[in-house]
Every structure is written in structure tokens, then in C-alpha cells.
Design a protein around this motif. Structure first.
Motif, PDB file in Angstrom:
ATOM      1  N   THR A  67       0.849  -1.175   0.000  1.00 38.20           N
ATOM      2  CA  THR A  67       0.000   0.000   0.000  1.00 38.20           C
ATOM      3  C   THR A  67       0.886   1.227   0.000  1.00 38.20           C
ATOM      4  O   THR A  67       1.854   1.307   0.757  1.00 38.20           O
ATOM      5  CB  THR A  67      -0.910   0.016   1.255  1.00 38.20           C
ATOM      6  N   LEU A  68       0.553   2.165  -0.846  1.00 35.01           N
ATOM      7  CA  LEU A  68       1.281   3.420  -0.938  1.00 35.01           C
ATOM      8  C   LEU A  68       0.797   4.351   0.168  1.00 35.01           C
ATOM      9  O   LEU A  68      -0.410   4.449   0.424  1.00 35.01           O
ATOM     10  CB  LEU A  68       1.021   4.057  -2.310  1.00 35.01           C
ATOM     11  N   PHE A  73       1.691  12.188  -0.199  1.00 32.67           N
ATOM     12  CA  PHE A  73       1.497  12.870  -1.465  1.00 32.67           C
ATOM     13  C   PHE A  73       0.271  13.790  -1.460  1.00 32.67           C
ATOM     14  O   PHE A  73      -0.072  14.387  -2.470  1.00 32.67           O
ATOM     15  CB  PHE A  73       1.372  11.844  -2.602  1.00 32.67           C
ATOM     16  N   GLY A  74      -0.408  13.880  -0.312  1.00 36.91           N
ATOM     17  CA  GLY A  74      -1.555  14.759  -0.182  1.00 36.91           C
ATOM     18  C   GLY A  74      -2.870  14.159  -0.671  1.00 36.91           C
ATOM     19  O   GLY A  74      -3.847  14.881  -0.845  1.00 36.91           O
ATOM     20  N   TRP A  75      -2.919  12.865  -0.898  1.00 40.83           N
ATOM     21  CA  TRP A  75      -4.137  12.210  -1.374  1.00 40.83           C
ATOM     22  C   TRP A  75      -4.849  11.543  -0.201  1.00 40.83           C
ATOM     23  O   TRP A  75      -4.277  11.349   0.863  1.00 40.83           O
ATOM     24  CB  TRP A  75      -3.789  11.168  -2.441  1.00 40.83           C
ATOM     25  N   HIS A  76      -6.097  11.146  -0.431  1.00 39.96           N
ATOM     26  CA  HIS A  76      -6.942  10.560   0.608  1.00 39.96           C
ATOM     27  C   HIS A  76      -7.490   9.208   0.163  1.00 39.96           C
ATOM     28  O   HIS A  76      -7.892   9.052  -0.987  1.00 39.96           O
ATOM     29  CB  HIS A  76      -8.145  11.462   0.907  1.00 39.96           C
ATOM     30  N   LYS A  77      -7.524   8.256   1.095  1.00 43.40           N
ATOM     31  CA  LYS A  77      -8.221   6.987   0.875  1.00 43.40           C
ATOM     32  C   LYS A  77      -9.529   7.096   1.653  1.00 43.40           C
ATOM     33  O   LYS A  77      -9.517   7.133   2.882  1.00 43.40           O
ATOM     34  CB  LYS A  77      -7.386   5.811   1.360  1.00 43.40           C
ATOM     35  N   ARG A 117     -19.462  -1.422   0.527  1.00 39.37           N
ATOM     36  CA  ARG A 117     -18.341  -0.606   1.014  1.00 39.37           C
ATOM     37  C   ARG A 117     -17.473  -0.327  -0.191  1.00 39.37           C
ATOM     38  O   ARG A 117     -17.017  -1.253  -0.877  1.00 39.37           O
ATOM     39  CB  ARG A 117     -17.544  -1.336   2.088  1.00 39.37           C
ATOM     40  N   VAL A 118     -17.262   0.935  -0.488  1.00 36.26           N
ATOM     41  CA  VAL A 118     -16.535   1.357  -1.676  1.00 36.26           C
ATOM     42  C   VAL A 118     -15.300   2.136  -1.256  1.00 36.26           C
ATOM     43  O   VAL A 118     -15.410   3.166  -0.594  1.00 36.26           O
ATOM     44  CB  VAL A 118     -17.448   2.233  -2.584  1.00 36.26           C
ATOM     45  N   GLU A 119     -14.113   1.641  -1.626  1.00 35.95           N
ATOM     46  CA  GLU A 119     -12.863   2.345  -1.328  1.00 35.95           C
ATOM     47  C   GLU A 119     -12.483   3.201  -2.521  1.00 35.95           C
ATOM     48  O   GLU A 119     -12.532   2.745  -3.664  1.00 35.95           O
ATOM     49  CB  GLU A 119     -11.724   1.359  -1.058  1.00 35.95           C
ATOM     50  N   THR A 120     -12.079   4.438  -2.229  1.00 40.17           N
ATOM     51  CA  THR A 120     -11.670   5.356  -3.295  1.00 40.17           C
ATOM     52  C   THR A 120     -10.340   6.002  -2.951  1.00 40.17           C
ATOM     53  O   THR A 120      -9.950   6.059  -1.784  1.00 40.17           O
ATOM     54  CB  THR A 120     -12.714   6.477  -3.490  1.00 40.17           C
ATOM     55  N   ILE A 121      -9.693   6.510  -3.977  1.00 39.00           N
ATOM     56  CA  ILE A 121      -8.495   7.324  -3.821  1.00 39.00           C
ATOM     57  C   ILE A 121      -8.845   8.688  -4.417  1.00 39.00           C
ATOM     58  O   ILE A 121      -9.115   8.800  -5.613  1.00 39.00           O
ATOM     59  CB  ILE A 121      -7.282   6.724  -4.571  1.00 39.00           C
ATOM     60  N   LEU A 122      -8.842   9.713  -3.560  1.00 39.75           N
ATOM     61  CA  LEU A 122      -9.273  11.048  -3.980  1.00 39.75           C
ATOM     62  C   LEU A 122      -8.244  12.085  -3.558  1.00 39.75           C
ATOM     63  O   LEU A 122      -7.600  11.947  -2.518  1.00 39.75           O
ATOM     64  CB  LEU A 122     -10.641  11.368  -3.378  1.00 39.75           C
TER      65      LEU A 122
END
Length: 167
Positions: A67-68, A73-77, A117-122
Motif C-alpha cells: 500500500t502506498l 502525497f496529499g491524497w486521501h483513501k 463498502r466502496v474504497e476510493t483514492i481522492l
């Protein structure tokens, strides 16, 4: 004569594990579970070849993933918990997986109002809001809530020791 590379199988059809197998698993399943076979052999007091052979067999039962660290990097899971309607949960889930920012969709049971349940990278809050609105506007979705882990308080073994002992 059974092949040495296969495990014995119990009456219930499940593989059986030896005491050494369980010790290896316990070490691999700890939060710092990245151990070389040589270091495992030293800690367990068994030959490295034994650890290598058993580890290769045990890897059939392990799920390994990287997992990164997105926060760097300022991103959200962000996880979205979705209530669906009309019995189309699987169909809606498959449609959602077509979106690039959605990395995982799982059907769930438990709380009666949560079906997916939906995982996103935003990237930012604006994207979280945009995704929330997009999900709410999707036919067959009746409610959406979201959650994000902002701090990990601690980690334990991914499978508790007493469960490994019962395998």
C-alpha cells in the motif's frame, strides 16, 4: 504416496498445519512481518531450508499486498458506505468499479442499511464532495455516508495468535 509439497488435509477438507507452520505464520502476520527466511530460522531454531520450504507452502494461504502512503502525497483513501435499493447491489457495485478512482467494492452484511463498502483514492475535499454527489445521484443508491482514517492508533497481528493456533 503423497507429495511432500502438499499439506495433509483434515476430514473437513481443510489443510492442517504443523506447530512450526503456525510459528512461521505468527511471525509473518505481525505488523512488522517482513522477515527473511534466514532470520525466521534463527528465531525459531530450525534450519533455513526448512523455513524456506514451509514458507513456500504457506504462501498459498497468505494474501500479500503493498500500500502506498497516500498522505505523503496529499491524497486521501476514503470509504463510502452505501445503502442500495431494488435488489441491485451487485449490479451497482460492478458499475461503480468502472470508475478510475474506485479501487474496491465489497458487498456487506451487518448494519441493515449498508449494502456496499466502496474504497476510493481522492485528491482533496472537493473530490470527496464530488464523489459523494455522484454516488447519491446513481440510480439504485438510496443513501451514502463516507469515512476516512485520519490516524492509525495502532496495529496488531492481522490474524490473532489464538486463531492461528486453531487452524
Amino acid at each position: 504416496m503423497p507429495c511432500r509439497s502438499q499439506y495433509n488435509v483434515a476430514m473437513n477438507g481443510r489443510p492442517t498445519l504443523t506447530a512450526v507452520d503456525k510459528k512461521i505464520l505468527k511471525m509473518l502476520l505481525t505488523p512488522d512481518g517482513m522477515h527473511s527466511s534466514k532470520s525466521l530460522a534463527r528465531k525459531l531454531g530450525v534450519p533455513a531450508t526448512t523455513v524456506q520450504r514451509r514458507r513456500k507452502r504457506l504462501e498459498k494461504f497468505l494474501e500479500v499486498s503493498y500500500t502506498l502512503s497516500l498522505k505523503i502525497f496529499g491524497w486521501h483513501k476514503v470509504d463510502f458506505l452505501i445503502a442500495t435499493e431494488s435488489g441491485k447491489t451487485a449490479q451497482i457495485g460492478k458499475k461503480l468499479l468502472e470508475r478510475e478512482e474506485i479501487i474496491y467494492v465489497g458487498k456487506s452484511i451487518g448494519q441493515h442499511t449498508i449494502d456496499l463498502r466502496v474504497e476510493t483514492i481522492l485528491e482533496d475535499n472537493a473530490e470527496i464532495l464530488r464523489m459523494m454527489e455522484l454516488l447519491k445521484a446513481t440510480p439504485g443508491i438510496k443513501d451514502v455516508i463516507w469515512t476516512e482514517i485520519v490516524e492509525v492508533v495502532g496495529r496488531k497481528m492481522s490474524i490473532p495468535s489464538q486463531i492461528v493456533d486453531r487452524l
